[in-house]
Design an enzyme around this catalytic site. Structure first.
Site, PDB file in Angstrom:
ATOM      1  CG  ASP A   1      56.637  98.050  37.966  1.00 49.24           C
ATOM      2  OD1 ASP A   1      57.492  97.253  38.355  1.00 49.24           O
ATOM      3  OD2 ASP A   1      55.416  97.887  38.130  1.00 49.24           O
TER       4      ASP A   1
ATOM      5  CD  GLU B   1      52.789 122.538  26.769  1.00 55.31           C
ATOM      6  OE1 GLU B   1      54.008 122.756  26.605  1.00 55.31           O
ATOM      7  OE2 GLU B   1      52.305 122.114  27.837  1.00 55.31           O
ATOM      8  CB  SER B   2      56.099 118.894  24.884  1.00 57.76           C
ATOM      9  OG  SER B   2      56.646 120.181  25.013  1.00 57.76           O
TER      10      SER B   2
ATOM     11  CB  CYS C   1      54.493  96.784  41.413  1.00 53.80           C
ATOM     12  SG  CYS C   1      53.725  95.148  41.546  1.00 53.80           S
TER      13      CYS C   1
ATOM     14  CG  HIS D   1      54.187  96.427  33.231  1.00 48.90           C
ATOM     15  ND1 HIS D   1      54.538  97.290  34.239  1.00 48.90           N
ATOM     16  CD2 HIS D   1      55.059  95.403  33.309  1.00 48.90           C
ATOM     17  CE1 HIS D   1      55.572  96.818  34.895  1.00 48.90           C
ATOM     18  NE2 HIS D   1      55.915  95.665  34.352  1.00 48.90           N
TER      19      HIS D   1
END
Length: 151
Positions: free
Chosen positions: A56, A72-73, A49, A90
């Protein structure tokens, strides 16, 4: 964005100190002649936050239709992990992730859903997409239910 040589794949990689320092790797789309959707789910995403510095938590779902490259993961996992020490609202975090992926990867289409757990008793969900969904591609619902608490 790295060139076509992945920085992280097959290498020991430490968590970047910030999203700005994180390098996302992209590799050639192995099925470039086909239109298909890729989904990444990060059910334990965290950031901080910007007001209180408290953590968060969110469940992120990233859907995209690749064009010439795919992300690429491992590099995506490290990028998302770099938010653990990043302060951001957010909305900024969710949309910023989507915008960075679009700017660097240049997919046909991308959407991100940020399903944030309650802050101050209010859950916040943030949704962003790069444009209209492409025709001829199966785009399933993200499947994350609205926050229900313990009910």
């Amino acid at each position: 964005m790295s060139d076509n040589t992945p920085l992280h794949l097959g290498q020991a990689s430490s968590l970047p100190a910030s999203p700005e320092e994180a390098v996302l790797d992209y590799v050639p789309n192995p099925r470039g002649q086909s239109r298909y959707m890729v989904r990444f789910a990060a059910p334990e995403f965290t950031s901080l936050c910007p007001v209180t510095g408290q953590p968060d938590f969110a469940h992120l779902v990233i859907d995209y239709v690749p064009d010439r490259t795919i992300v690429e993961s491992k590099s995506l996992k490290l990028f998302l992990g770099s938010f653990r020490n990043h302060c951001g609202f957010h909305e900024d975090v969710t949309v910023g992730i989507g915008e960075r992926l679009v700017a660097e990867m240049k997919p046909v289409w991308l959407r991100i859903g940020g399903y944030w757990y309650p802050r101050g008793g209010i859950p916040i969900d943030v949704f962003w997409q790069s444009g209209a969904q492409p025709d001829g591609v199966w785009i399933p619902e993200q499947g994350v239910a609205s926050y229900r608490g313990r009910g």
